[in-house]
Write a protein that holds these residues in place. Structure first.
Motif, PDB file in Angstrom:
ATOM      1  N   LEU A 219     -12.156  -0.436  -1.783  1.00 30.06           N
ATOM      2  CA  LEU A 219     -10.949  -0.693  -2.579  1.00 30.06           C
ATOM      3  C   LEU A 219      -9.750  -0.913  -1.671  1.00 30.06           C
ATOM      4  N   ARG A 220      -9.621  -0.084  -0.634  1.00 29.64           N
ATOM      5  CA  ARG A 220      -8.517  -0.251   0.303  1.00 29.64           C
ATOM      6  C   ARG A 220      -8.625  -1.581   1.051  1.00 29.64           C
ATOM      7  N   LEU A 221      -9.838  -1.964   1.405  1.00 27.27           N
ATOM      8  CA  LEU A 221     -10.025  -3.248   2.086  1.00 27.27           C
ATOM      9  C   LEU A 221      -9.636  -4.405   1.177  1.00 27.27           C
ATOM     10  N   ASP A 222     -10.089  -4.363  -0.084  1.00 22.49           N
ATOM     11  CA  ASP A 222      -9.762  -5.433  -1.022  1.00 22.49           C
ATOM     12  C   ASP A 222      -8.266  -5.486  -1.317  1.00 22.49           C
ATOM     13  N   GLN A 223      -7.610  -4.325  -1.381  1.00 21.85           N
ATOM     14  CA  GLN A 223      -6.159  -4.323  -1.599  1.00 21.85           C
ATOM     15  C   GLN A 223      -5.431  -4.961  -0.429  1.00 21.85           C
ATOM     16  N   ALA A 224      -5.889  -4.672   0.780  1.00 16.86           N
ATOM     17  CA  ALA A 224      -5.239  -5.259   1.957  1.00 16.86           C
ATOM     18  C   ALA A 224      -5.460  -6.763   2.013  1.00 16.86           C
ATOM     19  N   LEU A 225      -6.629  -7.252   1.603  1.00 18.39           N
ATOM     20  CA  LEU A 225      -6.925  -8.682   1.656  1.00 18.39           C
ATOM     21  C   LEU A 225      -6.421  -9.428   0.429  1.00 18.39           C
ATOM     22  N   GLY A 226      -6.007  -8.715  -0.597  1.00 21.54           N
ATOM     23  CA  GLY A 226      -5.432  -9.358  -1.766  1.00 21.54           C
ATOM     24  C   GLY A 226      -6.424  -9.686  -2.855  1.00 21.54           C
ATOM     25  N   THR A 227      -7.696  -9.310  -2.706  1.00 19.77           N
ATOM     26  CA  THR A 227      -8.676  -9.573  -3.762  1.00 19.77           C
ATOM     27  C   THR A 227      -8.604  -8.549  -4.883  1.00 19.77           C
ATOM     28  N   HIS A 228      -7.938  -7.447  -4.651  1.00 21.64           N
ATOM     29  CA  HIS A 228      -7.704  -6.444  -5.701  1.00 21.64           C
ATOM     30  C   HIS A 228      -6.198  -6.201  -5.774  1.00 21.64           C
ATOM     31  N   PRO A 229      -5.589  -6.416  -6.929  1.00 22.54           N
ATOM     32  CA  PRO A 229      -4.120  -6.303  -7.019  1.00 22.54           C
ATOM     33  C   PRO A 229      -3.645  -4.862  -6.825  1.00 22.54           C
ATOM     34  N   GLU A 230      -2.461  -4.731  -6.284  1.00 22.92           N
ATOM     35  CA  GLU A 230      -1.812  -3.425  -6.095  1.00 22.92           C
ATOM     36  C   GLU A 230      -0.340  -3.580  -6.414  1.00 22.92           C
ATOM     37  N   ASP A 231       0.104  -2.838  -7.397  1.00 20.06           N
ATOM     38  CA  ASP A 231       1.478  -2.985  -7.875  1.00 20.06           C
ATOM     39  C   ASP A 231       2.456  -2.206  -7.003  1.00 20.06           C
ATOM     40  N   ILE A 232       3.703  -2.630  -7.084  1.00 23.77           N
ATOM     41  CA  ILE A 232       4.825  -1.907  -6.486  1.00 23.77           C
ATOM     42  C   ILE A 232       5.691  -1.424  -7.636  1.00 23.77           C
ATOM     43  N   THR A 233       5.775  -0.118  -7.789  1.00 26.91           N
ATOM     44  CA  THR A 233       6.529   0.457  -8.900  1.00 26.91           C
ATOM     45  C   THR A 233       7.871   0.965  -8.397  1.00 26.91           C
ATOM     46  N   PRO A 234       8.955   0.291  -8.721  1.00 26.41           N
ATOM     47  CA  PRO A 234      10.265   0.783  -8.273  1.00 26.41           C
ATOM     48  C   PRO A 234      10.673   2.024  -9.032  1.00 26.41           C
ATOM     49  N   LEU A 235      11.430   2.882  -8.377  1.00 26.77           N
ATOM     50  CA  LEU A 235      11.934   4.072  -9.041  1.00 26.77           C
ATOM     51  C   LEU A 235      13.026   3.695 -10.028  1.00 26.77           C
ATOM     52  N   ALA A 236      12.985   4.326 -11.163  1.00 25.17           N
ATOM     53  CA  ALA A 236      14.037   4.095 -12.151  1.00 25.17           C
ATOM     54  C   ALA A 236      15.341   4.707 -11.672  1.00 25.17           C
ATOM     55  N   GLU A 237      16.414   3.999 -11.871  1.00 22.55           N
ATOM     56  CA  GLU A 237      17.725   4.513 -11.494  1.00 22.55           C
ATOM     57  C   GLU A 237      18.073   5.719 -12.357  1.00 22.55           C
TER      58      GLU A 237
END
Length: 493
Positions: A219-237
């Motif tokens: 899973l970590r390999l696929d996330q790094a290569l972009g074959t498995h999506p990984e979101d960026i969740t910004p902190l709410a103000e």
């Protein structure tokens, strides 16, 4: 990818975040470390660059570090302040893009897709980040790639390399497998199999790796290569409890200022109610036409969000304001808030309690809330320790230890009187008064608290009596069996 735009992610790693935070306020070129109690030893939590050059490392016992570096300087670590500092950096990083999230305890991740051209391109954006952070005394390593995992790998192991768009694997291929955000046990296991680099892992058979190391590795390999999506969740103000009012014409009358304050209070209390919060400190700022301002601070004895109760408390402060040539803007902010959930209470008790709290607030605006105290019962059967003094605004009179036996209103140091035997004397003199015992109730035996040192209780147990004299005095007396003697310690109302 969305709308034909390749996603681009920046990873910021602050390897010396804790020491940089401290050294920004107290500059020091000598070897410096922050220490924390870990594994039953005082160990290095974070260290500056000079300490690293001397051969010190994270996790090293502080005693060993002093042996290696006699001139080492140190301070206790404060992880809570470090986390707060990282959140400040996260808010600052929103100048580059709106999507900024936390990456562990010492990193940030930015989704800069579609915003790099605003800074002259990716190289210019990375250079600007480096320049601003280093000028502020913050060490940083930066990575930029198509995925969050690849950007993290480049920041930690790639010395700030920028991965070309669409060429992630070739860029991170020579990095160690630990760059995939793997735990130490998995990294060591892969190295024993000869899989030391990401390219080795990417070309290996997937099924045996999954059986041996579990699904998280690939899973970590696929996330790094972009074959498995990984979101960026910004902190709410965090919610901002502030409102303002700009006036079409300057005002100067107290009644006009109070009317404007009433309007702002209702808006602010609606915000507080939506978050189930109550204001403890309110600050009213009055901006004048001559660019000066007047501030009225209101410190409440209890968290409130009722505008009808808060508004009258502003009258004395607003009445003392110098309006000058007129006030053109009003700002009201709750600078300190506390949780205040909705409660179902009776209207009679609520009104009585609210009146007392408002009185404490009014007195506190003149002499300070910290100078208004109340007595609260304490968890001790020793008379001298059965109460504490606490600020009235920050204590609840309904909580505390409940005693089963009555206690006198007036309590003073024991005063000896003449008397023999374990029964109360029929006649005795106290404070130059001749008193006759009318009725005696007792005894109530109180033992010393053996776990505390108290000179006044070294004589042992005490037998307390409630004495009603024929002259009208109601005294609290005790007898000491170990060292026979009678004493008066209090008087009932």
């Amino acid at each position: 990818m969305f709308d034909g735009i390749q996603r681009r992610v920046v990873s910021l790693w602050f390897p010396r975040l804790a020491t940089d935070r401290v050294l920004r306020q107290h500059p020091n070129d000598a070897p410096f470390v922050l220490t924390l109690q870990q594994k039953n030893a005082n160990r290095i939590y974070c260290l500056n660059a000079e300490a690293t050059r001397r051969g010190l490392e994270r996790g090293m016992p502080y005693s060993d570090a002093r042996a290696f570096c006699p001139n080492l300087q140190s301070r206790p670590a404060e992880p809570q302040k470090d986390r707060h500092f990282l959140r400040i950096l996260r808010r600052w990083a929103t100048r580059y893009c709106p999507w900024v999230g936390l990456e562990g305890d010492n990193g940030l991740v930015l989704d800069v897709t579609g915003s790099t051209h605003l800074f002259g391109g990716e190289d210019a954006l990375i250079a600007d980040l480096h320049h601003r952070l280093e000028r502020s005394g913050i060490s940083v390593q930066i990575g930029l790639a198509d995925t969050r995992g690849a950007a993290w790998a480049l920041a930690h192991y790639g010395q700030g390399i920028i991965a070309p768009s669409g060429d992630t694997l070739n860029t991170i291929a020579e990095l160690p497998v630990a760059a995939l955000r793997l735990d130490d046990e998995t990294s060591v296991g892969l190295q024993r199999l000869g899989l030391r680099r990401i390219s080795d892992l990417a070309s290996a058979a997937r099924a045996p790796l999954t059986r041996r190391f579990g699904p998280n590795l690939l899973l970590r390999l696929d996330q790094a290569l972009g074959t498995h999506p990984e979101d960026i969740t910004p902190l709410a103000e965090p919610p901002h409890y502030g409102v303002r009012l700009t006036l079409p014409e300057p005002i100067g009358l107290t009644s006009d200022v109070m009317a404007g304050t009433d309007r702002l209070l209702r808006q602010l209390c609606d915000k507080l109610k939506a978050q189930e919060m109550g204001a403890r400190i309110l600050c009213l700022t009055l901006d004048r036409v001559d660019h000066g301002n007047q501030k009225v601070e209101l410190r409440l004895a209890r968290p409130l969000r009722d505008p009808n109760r808060i508004l009258p408390l502003f009258e004395s402060g607003v009445g003392a304001v110098d309006a000058g040539f007129g006030i053109e803007r009003l700002r009201l902010e709750a600078t300190q808030v506390e949780p205040l959930q909705v409660e179902q209470i009776g209207h009679v008790s609520a009104a009585q309690k609210g009146a007392l709290d408002d009185l404490i607030t009014r007195l506190g605006t003149r002499i300070g809330l910290e100078n208004i105290h109340r007595l609260l019962p304490a968890d001790s059967h020793i008379p001298e320790r059965s109460f504490i003094t606490a600020p009235a605004a920050y204590s609840d009179p309904e909580s505390g230890w409940k005693v089963t036996q009555p206690r006198p209103i007036c309590l003073f140091p024991p005063e000896p009187i003449a008397g023999t035997g374990s029964n109360p004397p029929d006649r005795f003199r106290w404070r130059r008064m001749s008193l006759t015992t009318g009725r005696a109730t007792g005894p109530e035996r109180i033992s010393p608290e053996w776990w505390l040192e108290d000179e006044n209780w070294r004589s042992g147990v005490r037998d307390y009596w409630r004495i009603e004299t024929r002259q009208g005095r109601r005294l609290w007396m005790f007898y000491t069996p170990q060292q026979p003697g009678w004493f008066v310690q209090g008087e009932f109302a």
